[in-house]
Design a protein around this motif. Structure first.
Motif, PDB file in Angstrom:
ATOM      1  N   ASP A 272       0.201  -2.846  -2.208  1.00 48.17           N
ATOM      2  CA  ASP A 272       0.784  -2.464  -3.497  1.00 48.17           C
ATOM      3  C   ASP A 272       0.312  -1.073  -3.925  1.00 48.17           C
ATOM      4  O   ASP A 272       1.106  -0.251  -4.416  1.00 48.17           O
ATOM      5  CB  ASP A 272       0.410  -3.503  -4.561  1.00 48.17           C
ATOM      6  N   ASP A 273      -0.982  -0.819  -3.719  1.00 47.13           N
ATOM      7  CA  ASP A 273      -1.514   0.507  -4.081  1.00 47.13           C
ATOM      8  C   ASP A 273      -0.863   1.600  -3.235  1.00 47.13           C
ATOM      9  O   ASP A 273      -0.495   2.676  -3.744  1.00 47.13           O
ATOM     10  CB  ASP A 273      -3.033   0.525  -3.877  1.00 47.13           C
ATOM     11  N   LEU A 274      -0.743   1.319  -1.920  1.00 45.64           N
ATOM     12  CA  LEU A 274      -0.134   2.311  -1.030  1.00 45.64           C
ATOM     13  C   LEU A 274       1.323   2.577  -1.388  1.00 45.64           C
ATOM     14  O   LEU A 274       1.790   3.722  -1.362  1.00 45.64           O
ATOM     15  CB  LEU A 274      -0.236   1.842   0.427  1.00 45.64           C
ATOM     16  N   GLN A 275       2.052   1.512  -1.718  1.00 46.26           N
ATOM     17  CA  GLN A 275       3.453   1.669  -2.084  1.00 46.26           C
ATOM     18  C   GLN A 275       3.591   2.531  -3.330  1.00 46.26           C
ATOM     19  O   GLN A 275       4.482   3.385  -3.423  1.00 46.26           O
ATOM     20  CB  GLN A 275       4.082   0.296  -2.319  1.00 46.26           C
ATOM     21  N   LYS A 276       2.685   2.322  -4.270  1.00 46.23           N
ATOM     22  CA  LYS A 276       2.719   3.120  -5.500  1.00 46.23           C
ATOM     23  C   LYS A 276       2.455   4.596  -5.179  1.00 46.23           C
ATOM     24  O   LYS A 276       3.138   5.497  -5.691  1.00 46.23           O
ATOM     25  CB  LYS A 276       1.680   2.591  -6.492  1.00 46.23           C
ATOM     26  N   LYS A 277       1.472   4.847  -4.290  1.00 47.26           N
ATOM     27  CA  LYS A 277       1.169   6.220  -3.913  1.00 47.26           C
ATOM     28  C   LYS A 277       2.345   6.856  -3.173  1.00 47.26           C
ATOM     29  O   LYS A 277       2.653   8.037  -3.364  1.00 47.26           O
ATOM     30  CB  LYS A 277      -0.083   6.255  -3.042  1.00 47.26           C
TER      31      LYS A 277
ATOM     32  N   GLN B 189       4.340  10.125  -4.209  1.00 49.91           N
ATOM     33  CA  GLN B 189       4.439  11.265  -3.312  1.00 49.91           C
ATOM     34  C   GLN B 189       5.888  11.628  -3.037  1.00 49.91           C
ATOM     35  O   GLN B 189       6.245  12.809  -2.964  1.00 49.91           O
ATOM     36  CB  GLN B 189       3.714  10.944  -1.984  1.00 49.91           C
ATOM     37  N   THR B 190       6.737  10.607  -2.862  1.00 53.12           N
ATOM     38  CA  THR B 190       8.162  10.853  -2.621  1.00 53.12           C
ATOM     39  C   THR B 190       8.798  11.593  -3.786  1.00 53.12           C
ATOM     40  O   THR B 190       9.598  12.514  -3.608  1.00 53.12           O
ATOM     41  CB  THR B 190       8.896   9.520  -2.382  1.00 53.12           C
ATOM     42  N   SER B 191       8.415  11.176  -4.978  1.00 50.97           N
ATOM     43  CA  SER B 191       8.946  11.844  -6.163  1.00 50.97           C
ATOM     44  C   SER B 191       8.525  13.309  -6.207  1.00 50.97           C
ATOM     45  O   SER B 191       9.325  14.206  -6.486  1.00 50.97           O
ATOM     46  CB  SER B 191       8.462  11.112  -7.417  1.00 50.97           C
ATOM     47  N   ARG B 192       7.242  13.565  -5.882  1.00 54.65           N
ATOM     48  CA  ARG B 192       6.755  14.944  -5.874  1.00 54.65           C
ATOM     49  C   ARG B 192       7.445  15.772  -4.798  1.00 54.65           C
ATOM     50  O   ARG B 192       7.837  16.921  -5.022  1.00 54.65           O
ATOM     51  CB  ARG B 192       5.248  14.947  -5.636  1.00 54.65           C
ATOM     52  N   LEU B 193       7.599  15.165  -3.577  1.00 51.61           N
ATOM     53  CA  LEU B 193       8.255  15.891  -2.487  1.00 51.61           C
ATOM     54  C   LEU B 193       9.702  16.214  -2.820  1.00 51.61           C
ATOM     55  O   LEU B 193      10.224  17.268  -2.440  1.00 51.61           O
ATOM     56  CB  LEU B 193       8.176  15.071  -1.196  1.00 51.61           C
TER      57      LEU B 193
END
Length: 266
Positions: free
Chosen positions: A99-104, A108-112
């Motif tokens: 869950d933590d990784l998915q959130k990260k 990150q996808t949003s930033r990219l």
């Protein structure tokens, strides 16, 4: 009255002398038959007792085995319960980590996505235009190649070849494009450019150089037989080329490694 009692009574009567001779003979015959039956019964009793003993032994062994298996089963069940509890904890921990990784990843996808949009705008704003003048175009292509901007350089050389295919620098442009691919380890693409030079400009001085470079890329691709044929053809077709001396050395090297499958697949 059972047979043992009858036998005792007959023996007692015979001993007392209360019977006639005929009766005595019959009694003796009966007594013999009774003894035979008694002996047979004794043998059967012995066999039955032996079978009972064997059955009791088997039953005892089965009881011990059952008790042992029950104890082992209880131990295994307890162990499995403990292992299951550990696995359950690990699964819960893994879910939390996932869950933590998915959130990260989502962050990150949003930033990219934002960076990509910005980058596209920058590229659209500052992308260099290709000059119309062939000399300026040539200089721009070489400048980008020398500075390591190989993709831009290839784009400029491609424009030069398309616009000025008869320019004396056209075969050199092809060779430079091929060398840029070879520098990136893309030898298949480099081979395609060198072949175009050999086929399109056979009478130009760049042709033997293109054949030499073609052989080098074939060696990198482990096509040693093809490389040897190209080098031999180079020496035959262009005997005055400065590359002929290099060809002789390279052919000797190929002969040494020809059987090494790590270096030559064909």
């Amino acid at each position: 009255m059972n047979m043992r009692v009858m036998a005792v009574a007959l023996l007692a009567a015979a001993a007392a002398g209360c019977v006639t001779s005929g009766e005595g003979d019959r009694m003796r015959a009966d007594i013999g038959q009774l003894k035979e039956r008694l002996d047979a019964m004794d043998r059967r009793d012995a066999e039955i007792n032996e079978q009972v003993a064997r059955l009791r032994k088997v039953l005892d062994e089965a009881t011990v085995l059952l008790q042992r298996n029950s104890a082992d089963l209880g131990t295994k069940v307890a162990k499995n319960d403990a292992e299951l509890a550990v696995l359950t904890g690990q699964i819960e921990e893994a879910k939390h980590t996932l869950d933590d990784l998915q959130k990260k990843v989502n962050d990150q996808t949003s930033r990219l996505g934002g960076l990509e949009s910005t980058q596209n705008k920058i590229v659209e704003t500052v992308a260099p235009t290709i000059p119309d003048d062939k000399d300026q175009l040539w200089r721009e292509a070489q400048g980008r190649l020398n500075s390591g901007r190989r993709d831009d350089a290839r784009r400029f050389f491609a424009a030069f070849l398309q616009r000025f295919p008869q320019d004396p620098r056209a075969p050199q442009a092809r060779i430079l494009v091929g060398q840029s691919y070879a520098a990136e380890g893309k030898h298949t693409l480099a081979v395609a450019e060198y072949i175009k030079v050999v086929d399109s400009y056979p009478g130009k001085p760049e042709a033997p150089e293109a054949m030499w470079l073609l052989a080098q890329s074939d060696i990198e691709l482990k096509f040693c037989t093809d490389a040897r044929q190209i080098l031999q053809d180079l020496a035959r077709r262009y005997p005055k080329s400065p590359r002929v001396a290099d060809v002789r050395i390279k052919l000797r090297e190929l002969q040494k490694i020809a059987r090494d499958k790590r270096l030559c697949t064909s």
